[in-house]
Design an enzyme around this catalytic site. Structure first.
Site, PDB file in Angstrom:
ATOM      1  N   SER A 547       0.846  -1.185   0.000  1.00  0.00           N
ATOM      2  CA  SER A 547       0.000   0.000   0.000  1.00  0.00           C
ATOM      3  C   SER A 547       0.892   1.248   0.000  1.00  0.00           C
ATOM      4  O   SER A 547       1.661   1.443  -0.932  1.00  0.00           O
ATOM      5  CB  SER A 547      -0.950  -0.038   1.189  1.00  0.00           C
ATOM      6  N   ASP A 632      -9.749  -3.840  -5.368  1.00  0.00           N
ATOM      7  CA  ASP A 632      -9.147  -3.019  -4.325  1.00  0.00           C
ATOM      8  C   ASP A 632      -9.847  -1.662  -4.245  1.00  0.00           C
ATOM      9  O   ASP A 632      -9.940  -0.944  -5.237  1.00  0.00           O
ATOM     10  CB  ASP A 632      -7.652  -2.823  -4.611  1.00  0.00           C
ATOM     11  N   HIS A 667      -8.018  -4.982  -1.348  1.00  0.00           N
ATOM     12  CA  HIS A 667      -6.795  -4.467  -0.743  1.00  0.00           C
ATOM     13  C   HIS A 667      -6.139  -5.462   0.202  1.00  0.00           C
ATOM     14  O   HIS A 667      -4.918  -5.544   0.278  1.00  0.00           O
ATOM     15  CB  HIS A 667      -7.106  -3.168   0.005  1.00  0.00           C
TER      16      HIS A 667
END
Length: 695
Positions: A547, A632, A667
């Site tokens: 991330s 995501d 995610h």
């Protein structure tokens, strides 16, 4: 140690994304984005390209597929198949979660009054997840009379949770369902029928409205009770520990906080502001008896201080009284309130400390942990009337351990240590904590672990990990999957770089906005320290981040690609400028104070100077594995897809460039207790093969 590797891309056709120039102009500057078209999620050509990348990865990694499967079984084999959490007492029940052999998902249970009572199954995740490719329970709340349960479920991985209501006496579901809610942000009023929840905007995926629902009625009749007008604020909703208030929290990370409170016995009433939002004032509150404790940074308390105020005097800030003064070297993270004790979770020199204050005698002490690098934090403590604190402890060598701590006698009772199946012995591993002096003089903590007997002469491979954003502290915690590296001779290092909050609030402030490059430089300086001090060599140094940590990976390989043998970038936020210019993309507006708003010229130029996608250039890059998920909601799949496409065109080396796209996840990757290990096994197989470790 062998230096041979089995992965090989020679003779395998490389996926090539077509170039379709898109001009992006602002502030008199124009960028050409040849892969902008990849953001068309429904375009069959985009799906074909993503599938081609997956097929290419499968071909290149085919020679090590058996090793990858071996690693998965190894990781899975360390986890106790039948397991359960330590029960937590709340009201008349003990609540716990358990797992069954062959089950991927948790089973939520309770027992009434004592642990010998019959078990009640509240939710069986395995049954609810049947025939679903993705499944996640996003929290639950139970009414005061302990009879009705509200819970949220996401089956897409976009973090849109559908709320269902279950009668715990009959086991039957109510007919109404509430879609597109913020998972876990739920609260019951004390009447056992009025339910509050946050609805998410389906364009930005931000929680922006609080609604009131009456159990047994049509959802169409629900009432909007609050709408957040500023899309830079994130919202939360919960019932406070005292049960007296329902709280709405609006938080602009690093900038401002605002609480709104509603008496839970008056659910039709209005939420009232506790302290109006004010730029620069962040606070959190805890209600206890006739007063509030306030964790606040007012009066230039950068690392926060603790204050208190009578319930009746909240609006008069002159009545807010200091309980714990601000300290320049100690960051006040959170607190837990009991009838006779306060427990303060603090952070000093990068380590958590738990401070116990007897409110009657005013005597205080710290809980001793006795290891150089560790993590400890306050666990679930729903009751006021107890002298026992539940806390969690872990370190690089100690599995997750749940303790009950007697606040009066200062004695610990280990309730459970995470079981590691096999021949694991924590005494076989060594942890270290050192400080690296960065190029500007900052002292960066570095937590290191390796198996005893590992030679620290530069010959060992090393995996360096970090995150470094949003004030999120990456603590020295245990990982059973990491043993698959340590037992094969790897050293593992966590760099506690600026952008996190390990060393206090200034540590965060000095790694964001116009100081963001400190984050990248710190990581590189730690890498050079590890090489200089013979923990590894550049031919054996690997790095991993996800991330915002994936942004970190993209930045360091633009800065110092020669330092690293291989990089794993998970769901990487790499197209910083384009994403932050598009306010329709989920989460963009709430993060202007983290990265900057590129509609401002100075922010645009600074962000453009480090944005990984914008700074790809013709040069040699390390071996690279990039992972993402089609659904995501936080870092859209097209950021890593565009990055990989551009790297393929410009890089001058013959190193591996692989991308894995989970076509069914978001995610957090795949759902399920064991399914999530498959991606880790893939990442570790990639790293180990590059290190020449083939079994």
């Amino acid at each position: 140690m062998s230096t041979r590797q089995l992965m090989n891309h020679e003779g395998i056709a490389t996926p090539i994304a077509k170039e379709q120039a898109k001009e992006l102009s602002i502030h008199g500057h124009t960028r050409i984005d040849n892969y902008y078209w990849l953001n068309e999620r429904e375009n069959p050509e985009v799906i074909d390209y993503l599938n081609a990348e997956n097929a290419y990865l499968d071909q290149v990694m085919a020679p090590i597929k058996p090793f990858e499967e071996q690693l998965f079984e190894e990781m899975k084999g360390r986890i106790k198949k039948q397991d359960e959490s330590v029960p937590v007492k709340e009201g008349n029940y003990f609540y716990y979660v358990r797992f069954i052999e062959g089950g991927e998902y948790p089973i939520y249970c309770r027992k009434k009054e004592n642990l010998d009572a019959p078990e009640e199954i509240l939710l069986d995740g395995n049954k609810l997840a049947k025939n679903k490719s993705y499944f996640n329970i996003g929290g639950y709340e139970i009414t005061d009379n302990e009879e009705i349960m509200a819970y949220g479920v996401d089956t897409i991985s976009r973090r849109n949770y559908t709320v269902s209501f279950k009668n715990l006496q009959t086991g039957k579901l109510y007919k109404e369902k509430i879609k597109n809610t913020e998972g876990g942000s739920y609260a019951w009023a004390s009447d056992n029928k009025t339910f509050f929840y946050i609805k998410r905007d389906q364009q930005t995926l931000l929680g922006y409205q609080v609604w009131r629902h009456t159990l047994g009625t049509d959802v169409k009749e629900d009432v909007l009770v609050y709408e957040e007008q500023d899309n830079q604020f994130y919202m939360g909703l919960y019932r406070m520990k005292s049960k007296k208030y329902i709280a709405i929290v609006s938080d602009h990370n690093g900038v401002s906080t605002e609480y709104r409170l509603l008496d839970a016995t008056k659910p039709i009433g209005d939420f009232k502001v506790f302290s109006e939002r004010e730029r620069g004032h962040e606070y959190g509150i805890e209600h206890f008896q006739d007063k509030f404790y306030i964790r606040t940074n007012r009066d230039k308390a950068t690392n926060f201080k603790l204050m208190e105020v009578k319930e009746t005097d909240v609006a008069n800030k002159t009545q807010w009284k200091d309980v714990i003064a601000h300290r320049k070297d100690v960051f006040l993270e959170t607190l837990e309130v009991f009838n006779n004790h306060l427990v303060i979770q603090e952070r000093k020199e990068g380590l958590i400390e738990l401070r116990v204050i007897n409110q009657t005698t005013k005597e205080e002490h710290y809980i001793d942990f006795g290891e150089p690098a560790y993590d400890a934090y306050i666990g679930a403590n729903p009751e006021f009337n107890t002298n026992v604190l539940r806390f969690i402890y872990t370190s690089l060598t100690t599995p997750n351990s749940t303790f009950d701590y007697n606040l009066d006698t200062q004695t610990k009772d280990l309730k459970k240590e995470q079981a590691i199946i096999g021949d694991f012995n924590k005494n076989n591993y060594v942890s270290e904590r050192v400080f690296v002096v960065a190029r500007d003089g900052a002292r960066i903590p570095l937590s290191i672990v390796y198996r005893k007997g590992t030679q620290l002469d530069g010959s060992a491979p090393l995996l360096q990990y970090s995150y470094g954003s949003y004030g999120y502290s990456t603590d020295a915690t245990f990982s059973s999957v990491r043993l698959s590296l340590l037992d094969r001779g790897f050293v593992y290092a966590i760099a506690h770089i600026r952008g996190g909050q390990e060393m206090g609030r200034e540590w965060y402030d000095n790694g964001k906005m116009f100081k963001k490059k400190n984050t990248f430089n710190d990581f590189v300086d730690c890498s050079e320290f590890l090489i200089a001090n013979k923990y590894c060599s550049s031919s054996k140094l690997f790095a991993m981040g996800g991330s915002a940590g994936g942004l970190l990976m993209g930045a360091i390989i633009n800065l110092k690609p020669e330092l690293y043998r291989g990089i794993v970038a998970s769901v990487p936020f790499v197209d910083v400028v384009t994403t932050m210019l598009d306010e329709s993309i989920p989460l963009t507006t709430g993060e202007f104070e983290e990265w900057g708003n590129p509609k401002n010229k100075d922010s645009y130029e600074y962000m453009l100077s480090y944005s990984p996608y914008d700074n790809v250039e013709p040069k040699a890059y390390p071996n690279l594995l990039v992972t993402t998920g089609l659904h995501d909601s936080q870092v859209q799949y097209f950021e890593p897809a565009k990055w990989v496409a551009k790297l393929r065109t410009l890089k001058t080396d013959s190193n591996l460039l692989l991308m894995y796209i989970d076509m069914e996840a978001g995610h957090g990757g795949a759902s399920g207790r064991f399914a999530s290990l498959k991606l880790i096994a893939k990442e570790y197989a990639f790293i180990l093969d590059l290190a020449g470790i083939l079994s």
